[in-house]
Each structure stands twice: as structure tokens, then as C-alpha cells.
Design a protein around this motif. Structure first.
Motif, PDB file in Angstrom:
ATOM      1  N   LEU A  32       0.864  -1.170   0.000  1.00 15.28           N
ATOM      2  CA  LEU A  32       0.000   0.000   0.000  1.00 15.28           C
ATOM      3  C   LEU A  32       0.900   1.219   0.000  1.00 15.28           C
ATOM      4  O   LEU A  32       1.906   1.250   0.700  1.00 15.28           O
ATOM      5  CB  LEU A  32      -0.883   0.033   1.250  1.00 15.28           C
ATOM      6  N   SER A  33       0.536   2.220  -0.788  1.00 11.48           N
ATOM      7  CA  SER A  33       1.321   3.447  -0.859  1.00 11.48           C
ATOM      8  C   SER A  33       0.441   4.627  -0.491  1.00 11.48           C
ATOM      9  O   SER A  33      -0.684   4.742  -0.984  1.00 11.48           O
ATOM     10  CB  SER A  33       1.876   3.646  -2.275  1.00 11.48           C
ATOM     11  N   ALA A  34       0.948   5.507   0.373  1.00  9.45           N
ATOM     12  CA  ALA A  34       0.165   6.654   0.819  1.00  9.45           C
ATOM     13  C   ALA A  34       1.081   7.782   1.260  1.00  9.45           C
ATOM     14  O   ALA A  34       2.209   7.550   1.697  1.00  9.45           O
ATOM     15  CB  ALA A  34      -0.757   6.262   1.974  1.00  9.45           C
ATOM     16  N   SER A  35       0.573   9.001   1.144  1.00  9.06           N
ATOM     17  CA  SER A  35       1.255  10.162   1.701  1.00  9.06           C
ATOM     18  C   SER A  35       0.928  10.241   3.182  1.00  9.06           C
ATOM     19  O   SER A  35      -0.005   9.594   3.662  1.00  9.06           O
ATOM     20  CB  SER A  35       0.772  11.444   1.011  1.00  9.06           C
ATOM     21  N   ARG A  36       1.664  11.069   3.892  1.00 10.20           N
ATOM     22  CA  ARG A  36       1.324  11.330   5.288  1.00 10.20           C
ATOM     23  C   ARG A  36      -0.005  12.076   5.323  1.00 10.20           C
ATOM     24  O   ARG A  36      -0.323  12.839   4.421  1.00 10.20           O
ATOM     25  CB  ARG A  36       2.437  12.140   5.947  1.00 10.20           C
ATOM     26  N   ASN A  37      -0.811  11.819   6.348  1.00  9.36           N
ATOM     27  CA  ASN A  37      -2.144  12.409   6.516  1.00  9.36           C
ATOM     28  C   ASN A  37      -3.112  11.958   5.417  1.00  9.36           C
ATOM     29  O   ASN A  37      -4.030  12.679   5.065  1.00  9.36           O
ATOM     30  CB  ASN A  37      -2.079  13.939   6.587  1.00  9.36           C
ATOM     31  N   PHE A 126     -13.458  -3.973   4.445  1.00  7.34           N
ATOM     32  CA  PHE A 126     -12.604  -2.848   4.088  1.00  7.34           C
ATOM     33  C   PHE A 126     -11.940  -2.322   5.359  1.00  7.34           C
ATOM     34  O   PHE A 126     -12.572  -2.245   6.406  1.00  7.34           O
ATOM     35  CB  PHE A 126     -13.420  -1.714   3.454  1.00  7.34           C
ATOM     36  N   ALA A 127     -10.672  -1.950   5.246  1.00  7.53           N
ATOM     37  CA  ALA A 127      -9.930  -1.353   6.358  1.00  7.53           C
ATOM     38  C   ALA A 127      -9.365  -0.020   5.884  1.00  7.53           C
ATOM     39  O   ALA A 127      -8.564   0.021   4.956  1.00  7.53           O
ATOM     40  CB  ALA A 127      -8.809  -2.276   6.813  1.00  7.53           C
ATOM     41  N   ASP A 128      -9.823   1.077   6.494  1.00  5.66           N
ATOM     42  CA  ASP A 128      -9.272   2.402   6.201  1.00  5.66           C
ATOM     43  C   ASP A 128      -8.073   2.622   7.113  1.00  5.66           C
ATOM     44  O   ASP A 128      -8.207   2.642   8.342  1.00  5.66           O
ATOM     45  CB  ASP A 128     -10.307   3.499   6.455  1.00  5.66           C
ATOM     46  N   ILE A 129      -6.917   2.789   6.492  1.00  6.04           N
ATOM     47  CA  ILE A 129      -5.676   2.969   7.233  1.00  6.04           C
ATOM     48  C   ILE A 129      -5.231   4.420   7.057  1.00  6.04           C
ATOM     49  O   ILE A 129      -5.036   4.874   5.934  1.00  6.04           O
ATOM     50  CB  ILE A 129      -4.590   2.004   6.720  1.00  6.04           C
ATOM     51  N   LEU A 130      -5.122   5.154   8.164  1.00  6.38           N
ATOM     52  CA  LEU A 130      -4.685   6.546   8.122  1.00  6.38           C
ATOM     53  C   LEU A 130      -3.207   6.626   8.486  1.00  6.38           C
ATOM     54  O   LEU A 130      -2.786   6.142   9.533  1.00  6.38           O
ATOM     55  CB  LEU A 130      -5.490   7.403   9.105  1.00  6.38           C
ATOM     56  N   THR A 166       5.598  13.348   1.096  1.00  9.05           N
ATOM     57  CA  THR A 166       4.584  14.396   0.996  1.00  9.05           C
ATOM     58  C   THR A 166       3.540  14.246   2.098  1.00  9.05           C
ATOM     59  O   THR A 166       3.299  13.154   2.608  1.00  9.05           O
ATOM     60  CB  THR A 166       3.875  14.342  -0.368  1.00  9.05           C
ATOM     61  N   THR A 167       2.917  15.366   2.454  1.00  9.16           N
ATOM     62  CA  THR A 167       1.848  15.375   3.448  1.00  9.16           C
ATOM     63  C   THR A 167       0.598  15.974   2.810  1.00  9.16           C
ATOM     64  O   THR A 167       0.650  17.077   2.253  1.00  9.16           O
ATOM     65  CB  THR A 167       2.245  16.208   4.686  1.00  9.16           C
ATOM     66  N   MET A 168      -0.514  15.228   2.884  1.00 10.33           N
ATOM     67  CA  MET A 168      -1.785  15.717   2.338  1.00 10.33           C
ATOM     68  C   MET A 168      -2.379  16.744   3.299  1.00 10.33           C
ATOM     69  O   MET A 168      -2.277  16.600   4.519  1.00 10.33           O
ATOM     70  CB  MET A 168      -2.773  14.554   2.168  1.00 10.33           C
ATOM     71  N   ARG A 169      -3.022  17.758   2.734  1.00  9.59           N
ATOM     72  CA  ARG A 169      -3.706  18.746   3.558  1.00  9.59           C
ATOM     73  C   ARG A 169      -4.978  18.131   4.137  1.00  9.59           C
ATOM     74  O   ARG A 169      -5.632  17.322   3.489  1.00  9.59           O
ATOM     75  CB  ARG A 169      -4.057  19.970   2.733  1.00  9.59           C
ATOM     76  N   SER A 170      -5.353  18.530   5.326  1.00  6.01           N
ATOM     77  CA  SER A 170      -6.589  18.034   5.937  1.00  6.01           C
ATOM     78  C   SER A 170      -7.821  18.652   5.291  1.00  6.01           C
ATOM     79  O   SER A 170      -8.875  18.042   5.244  1.00  6.01           O
ATOM     80  CB  SER A 170      -6.611  18.331   7.441  1.00  6.01           C
ATOM     81  N   THR A 171      -7.675  19.884   4.799  1.00  8.66           N
ATOM     82  CA  THR A 171      -8.778  20.578   4.141  1.00  8.66           C
ATOM     83  C   THR A 171      -8.391  20.832   2.687  1.00  8.66           C
ATOM     84  O   THR A 171      -7.317  21.388   2.429  1.00  8.66           O
ATOM     85  CB  THR A 171      -9.056  21.925   4.843  1.00  8.66           C
TER      86      THR A 171
END
Length: 181
Positions: A32-37, A126-130, A166-171
């Protein structure tokens, strides 16, 4: 998901899941690949063994200790006895809605888990991983165990979570419009 005993598995899928080369044991693994946040969703599809298994729950470990606990959802099925049109398919069981383990709105436990997997039927979770915003980038080993009645491990899978710098914005910064046809 690697089966134990007579438990069979269809596999794991995610929009961000990437099959990787086989490991030393010859088994294919995924990443799984994801940015921070950012949330990344993992789908586990399980095929019911003979006899059916009851008390199904999930335990995440390794690597995810540094992350937050995944939010789990069980796919519920409805029995369509009479199709409504020629495009919707035939009669039978159809996946309909997601039941959360813990309701994210009010924090209440729902009746999604534990559940049963009937023989020769599929069930999906489904598992949502933050990935937390403060998580350092890198690759993290993770695992998921499928537990049956009495907490017995009936299937398990190891995978990798790749965290980008990278970090995703919360808004969101872009304007959005939903539900306007």
C-alpha cells in the motif's frame, strides 16, 4: 490472505495496492502506498471454507503500531428477489452497504464484527488505514490476521505500507461541488 487449515481466500485489493515480487517463500506480496495524513483503503475478500467459519474478526499488527488503528467495515449483502431493471443483474445476494466496526460519528460499537462466512460464499471487509501527518517516510512491514471463534488464527497476510515524504492537507484547497447534475 494466506489460508490456514481449510480456510480459502480470494485475495486483497486496494486502489493503492501494488503487487510486488515474490518473497523468499515464493508468495506474492502487496504494498500500500500513501502520503502522510492520507487514508488508504485495504479490501480483504474471503471465501468461506467447509464447514462455515463463525466469530470472524481481524487483528492488525507489525508496522501499524506506528500508525493509527484501521477503521474496519464489513460489507453487508441484501437478497434481491426480483431485479428492478435489465441493467442491475439477476436475483440473489448483492453487496449493498458497509457496516462500521466503530461508528466514526458517535464512537459507538456496531454489530459488524464478529460475523460468519458461510461455506462457498464470499465476504468482504474494508480497512481504512490513516497515515498520521507526523509519520516519517519509508517502508513499514504490516500484517493482518483473520481470527475465527475463540481467537484462532484462520488466515494471515504480511504486506508493506510505503509512506511518501509528501503530506496531504486536511482541508482541500480546491472548491468542490457534489450532487449537482
Amino acid at each position: 490472505v494466506r489460508p490456514h487449515d481449510s480456510f480459502a481466500s480470494v485475495g486483497a485489493a486496494s486502489s493503492g495496492a501494488t503487487p510486488v515480487l515474490p518473497g523468499m517463500d515464493g508468495r506474492r506480496r502487496f504494498m500500500l502506498s500513501a502520503s502522510r495524513n492520507e487514508f488508504e483503503t485495504l479490501q480483504l475478500v474471503l471465501s468461506g471454507p467447509t464447514p462455515a467459519v463463525t466469530g470472524v474478526q481481524f487483528r492488525f499488527g507489525q508496522g501499524l503500531a506506528a500508525l493509527r488503528a484501521p477503521v474496519l467495515y464489513r460489507v453487508e449483502y441484501i437478497n434481491v428477489t426480483r431485479p428492478t431493471d435489465c441493467y442491475s443483474g439477476g436475483a440473489g445476494l448483492w453487496p449493498e452497504h458497509l457496516i462500521p466496526d466503530i461508528d466514526t460519528t458517535d464512537g459507538q460499537k456496531r454489530d459488524a464484527f464478529p460475523f460468519a462466512i458461510p461455506s462457498a460464499e464470499l465476504r468482504s471487509v474494508f480497512a481504512d488505514i490513516l497515515v498520521p501527518p507526523e509519520q516519517p517516510p519509508g517502508n513499514f512491514s504490516a500484517s493482518v490476521d483473520v481470527l475465527g471463534s475463540g481467537g484462532r488464527v484462520i488466515a494471515s497476510e504480511n504486506f508493506t505500507i510505503e509512506v511518501f515524504k509528501t503530506t496531504m492537507r486536511s482541508t482541500p484547497t480546491l472548491r468542490t461541488l457534489f450532487g449537482f447534475w
